[in-house]
Design a protein around this motif. Sequence first.
Motif, short mmCIF file in Angstrom:
data_model
loop_
_atom_site.label_atom_id
_atom_site.label_comp_id
_atom_site.label_asym_id
_atom_site.label_seq_id
_atom_site.Cartn_x
_atom_site.Cartn_y
_atom_site.Cartn_z
N ARG A 1 21.78 40.76 44.03
CA ARG A 1 22.32 40.84 42.67
C ARG A 1 23.54 41.74 42.66
N PHE A 2 24.29 41.63 41.58
CA PHE A 2 25.45 42.49 41.33
C PHE A 2 26.48 42.37 42.45
N THR A 3 26.66 41.15 42.94
CA THR A 3 27.62 40.92 44.02
C THR A 3 28.87 40.19 43.55
N GLY A 4 28.89 39.77 42.29
CA GLY A 4 30.04 39.03 41.77
C GLY A 4 31.22 39.95 41.53
N PRO A 5 32.40 39.36 41.32
CA PRO A 5 33.61 40.16 41.11
C PRO A 5 33.58 40.91 39.78
N ALA A 6 34.17 42.09 39.77
CA ALA A 6 34.28 42.89 38.55
C ALA A 6 35.71 42.86 37.99
N THR A 7 36.60 42.21 38.70
CA THR A 7 37.97 42.03 38.23
C THR A 7 38.39 40.61 38.61
N GLY A 8 39.49 40.17 38.01
CA GLY A 8 40.03 38.88 38.40
C GLY A 8 39.74 37.78 37.40
N ALA A 9 39.71 36.56 37.90
CA ALA A 9 39.64 35.37 37.05
C ALA A 9 38.29 35.27 36.34
N GLU A 10 38.33 34.57 35.21
CA GLU A 10 37.16 34.48 34.34
C GLU A 10 36.03 33.64 34.94
N LEU A 11 36.35 32.49 35.54
CA LEU A 11 35.29 31.61 36.02
C LEU A 11 34.43 32.28 37.10
N LEU B 1 32.16 34.94 35.40
CA LEU B 1 31.03 34.39 34.65
C LEU B 1 29.99 33.80 35.60
N ALA B 2 30.44 33.08 36.62
CA ALA B 2 29.51 32.51 37.59
C ALA B 2 28.76 33.62 38.32
N GLY B 3 29.43 34.74 38.59
CA GLY B 3 28.77 35.87 39.24
C GLY B 3 27.70 36.50 38.37
#
Length: 200
Positions: A35-45, A48-50
């Motif tokens: 968990r908590f491996t998605g991006p925290a900056t950058g593009a929206e898609l 949200l997927a993260g």
Amino acid sequence: MTVDERGGLDEPEDIAAPRRRADVLDESAVPGPGRFTGPATGAELPMLAGFLADQRATLVLKCAGLGEELAHRAAEPSTLSLLGLVRHLADVERHWFQEILAGRKDVRPLFSSPDSPDGDFDGAAAGPEAVTEAWEAWRAAVAHADRFTAQAPDLDVWGEDEWRGRVSLRWVLVHMIEEYARHNGHADLLRERIDGTRGV
């Protein structure tokens, strides 16, 4: 015990020591993505997927190590159970990503029906076959949703829903994050009732 460079403890905590209910669960023994491996900056898609991937992984973590215990009910008269949540979320994933966004009118709920609208929860009976069926349905629905999201040209792809009218992929992703977050709160209490496991 010392503090590492990030301010965390470099040795395991004493399990008998008092701890906060909201401590983060140990994910090391659970196979699959963390968990908590998605991006925290950058593009929206991807962001949200993260977030959605984190919520899905939380459901898996809340159910880890359980078999038929997944069917244990919360408390009468509720039919809420972890197995019911897996069944429900499999149908929710199928509804939004396959039936609505992909426009597949042949897709129907697997675990509920007009005659049994709460069948996803009411029919979540103990048994290895029921557990296997629920997880297989959920994993297949998630895999389809991930493929659809990865192949979408943008977040403005849309479908028609009887409840909300026209909905975009952006709305569906946000709604799915909300859906999982709400039910993961239920899962917190359900898991604690089964074996005392606590944490987020």
